[in-house]
Design a protein around this motif. Structure first.
Motif, PDB file in Angstrom:
ATOM      1  N   THR A 224       0.825  -1.203   0.000  1.00 36.50           N
ATOM      2  CA  THR A 224       0.000   0.000   0.000  1.00 36.50           C
ATOM      3  C   THR A 224       0.863   1.257   0.000  1.00 36.50           C
ATOM      4  N   ILE A 225       1.934   1.254   0.802  1.00 34.42           N
ATOM      5  CA  ILE A 225       2.824   2.422   0.849  1.00 34.42           C
ATOM      6  C   ILE A 225       3.509   2.634  -0.495  1.00 34.42           C
ATOM      7  N   SER A 227       2.361   1.750  -3.434  1.00 32.48           N
ATOM      8  CA  SER A 227       1.341   2.282  -4.346  1.00 32.48           C
ATOM      9  C   SER A 227       1.039   3.746  -4.033  1.00 32.48           C
ATOM     10  N   SER A 228       1.077   4.098  -2.745  1.00 30.45           N
ATOM     11  CA  SER A 228       0.827   5.482  -2.346  1.00 30.45           C
ATOM     12  C   SER A 228       1.927   6.410  -2.859  1.00 30.45           C
ATOM     13  N   GLN A 231       1.109   7.297  -6.287  1.00 31.75           N
ATOM     14  CA  GLN A 231       0.045   8.303  -6.336  1.00 31.75           C
ATOM     15  C   GLN A 231       0.567   9.689  -5.952  1.00 31.75           C
ATOM     16  N   PHE A 232       1.503   9.737  -5.028  1.00 27.89           N
ATOM     17  CA  PHE A 232       2.160  10.999  -4.673  1.00 27.89           C
ATOM     18  C   PHE A 232       2.814  11.611  -5.911  1.00 27.89           C
ATOM     19  N   ARG A 345      -6.856   0.913   2.364  1.00 28.66           N
ATOM     20  CA  ARG A 345      -5.835   1.017   1.310  1.00 28.66           C
ATOM     21  C   ARG A 345      -6.111   2.214   0.407  1.00 28.66           C
ATOM     22  N   PHE A 348      -5.136   5.578   1.947  1.00 31.38           N
ATOM     23  CA  PHE A 348      -3.704   5.867   1.809  1.00 31.38           C
ATOM     24  C   PHE A 348      -3.404   6.428   0.420  1.00 31.38           C
ATOM     25  N   LEU A 349      -3.962   5.785  -0.603  1.00 28.26           N
ATOM     26  CA  LEU A 349      -3.681   6.195  -1.976  1.00 28.26           C
ATOM     27  C   LEU A 349      -4.230   7.574  -2.283  1.00 28.26           C
ATOM     28  N   ARG A 350      -5.420   7.881  -1.755  1.00 27.86           N
ATOM     29  CA  ARG A 350      -6.072   9.135  -2.111  1.00 27.86           C
ATOM     30  C   ARG A 350      -5.498  10.321  -1.336  1.00 27.86           C
ATOM     31  N   THR A 352      -2.320  10.682  -0.507  1.00 25.02           N
ATOM     32  CA  THR A 352      -0.992  11.039  -0.998  1.00 25.02           C
ATOM     33  C   THR A 352      -1.029  11.868  -2.281  1.00 25.02           C
TER      34      THR A 352
END
Length: 408
Positions: A224-225, A227-228, A231-232, A345, A348-350, A352
């Motif tokens: 998840t991190i 993938s984040s 997204q960042f 999950r 976290f993605l949204r 960043t």
């Protein structure tokens, strides 16, 4: 497509139609609001109206998502979206600018509220309608479809504007979401028997339990991190892509249009390529390394065509990580809490992405566009390289064959 179940094909078709309708409506939102107000501040307000309620609901709704019938909730959300797109059209029909702006605010707020729920439910539904060995291809196909629609929709909307008033595109978007509802209605409500029983715990206790469960699985947190971080980087590029092509490279409008379309086209190619490549941890992390490297290389680019190649390459490589990491999450998360953990999950993605926007637009850091590309590229590349080296100790076998024990 033949190997997938009828339920997945219905979900895929519903995604195509709704993504096209949503992308078309989003284009009109910005054009219409700027035409009415001429204010970039109002443009910011419109996005805040979308993001703030969305992120709040994303954070607090997770406990409830385990206790709904996914297929039924997806249908309800598509009906809400179809109705929401009528709001600005009603303002136009009554001839009130205030009514149109109010309709836009209502539309953005509703879309922001239902989007995280829809994304979490559709993500957690995949393991129920696909075989385990199909998850990587299914994630890739859905993700690639969304990216491709983001490329096709602007051009198609431009053609629609030649024959239709701007406001009536909202009617088109509404119709697209209703067609998506019809497509999704073909998915049988098979998850009804598997809905977790409400424990009658206080909401806060249930939410803490969901987050605690998430952190009990370090490899899910790690994926998840990673993938984040991607997204960042996506959020940062939203700020610097135009200044880079138009300013640093002196490109024309059409050259920026090609640059912005190169990534989704590459992503679609990457999802096809993914079906031909071995599904290993090494290949997954190579996708992350290559995607990060495509950003770093933009530091050295001094010609627009080379920038196109970098962006196209990033689009081809990122699906190798995104689709496989998503499939691992779907497989290894506890099935009785998959929907809830999918929501965590997605949170976290949204979160960043706005952080990436703030990072790239911060005047305090005083970074050039090239320096920003280098930093976000290295933030992706270095963890990818580390985990690639770790994965070399693992045998090269399909990452979905053995559960958990083989995850580096």
């Amino acid at each position: 497509m033949k190997k997938f179940s009828k339920s997945f094909k219905a979900l895929w078709l519903g995604e195509i139609v709704s993504e096209f309708g949503g992308a078309s409506g989003a284009i009109i939102n910005g054009l219409l609001l700027y035409e009415l107000t001429g204010s970039k501040e109002w443009m910011g307000v419109l996005w805040l109206v979308y993001f703030i309620p969305s992120l709040i609901l994303q954070g607090i709704s997770a406990p409830f998502l385990n206790h709904v019938v996914k297929e039924k909730m997806l249908l309800n959300i598509q009906l809400i979206r179809a109705g929401a797109y009528i709001a600005p059209l009603i303002g136009y029909l009554i001839g009130s600018d205030v009514g149109i702006i109010l309709g836009l605010v209502v539309l953005q707020c509703l879309l922001g509220l239902v989007q995280p729920i829809y994304a979490s439910l559709s993500f957690s539904l995949l393991p129920e309608i696909c075989k385990k060995e199909e998850l990587i291809a299914a994630n890739g196909l859905l993700d690639g479809t969304i990216r491709l629609m983001s490329f096709i929709a602007p051009g198609a909307t431009s053609l629609l504007l030649l024959v239709s008033p701007m406001h009536f595109i909202y009617g088109f978007s509404s119709a697209m979401f209703f067609l998506s509802y019809l497509a999704l209605s073909r998915i049988p409500h098979s998850s009804k028997e598997r809905v977790a029983t409400w424990t009658k715990k206080f909401w806060w206790a249930e939410m803490k339990e969901g987050y605690r469960t998430f952190f009990k699985y370090p490899h899910l947190l790690r994926l998840t991190i990673l993938s984040s971080i991607v997204q960042f980087a996506v959020g940062a590029t939203m700020v610097i892509n135009v200044p880079f092509i138009r300013g640093d490279l002196g490109g024309n409008y059409w050259e920026y249009a090609v640059f912005s379309g190169a990534f989704p086209i590459g992503y679609a190619i990457g999802t096809v390529l993914l079906t031909k490549l071995p599904k290993t941890f090494q290949m997954m992390y190579l996708g992350l390394i290559g995607g990060g490297l495509s950003f770093v290389l933009l530091f050295f680019v001094h010609a627009v065509p080379l920038a196109w190649i970098c962006e196209l390459s990033g689009g081809i490589l990122f699906p190798l990580f995104n689709s496989q990491s998503a499939a691992l999450f779907q497989r290894d998360a506890p099935r009785d809490r998959l929907t809830q953990l999918s929501s965590v999950r997605l949170l976290f993605l949204r979160v960043t992405m706005p952080l990436g926007i703030l990072f790239a637009s911060s005047s305090f850091l005083d970074l050039s566009t090239r320096q920003t590309y280098t930093i976000i590229g290295m933030v992706i590349l270095l963890p990818g390289l580390f985990y690639f080296l770790v994965s070399l100790s693992q045998p090269e076998k399909n990452i979905l064959k053995n559960k958990k024990s083989m995850i580096p």
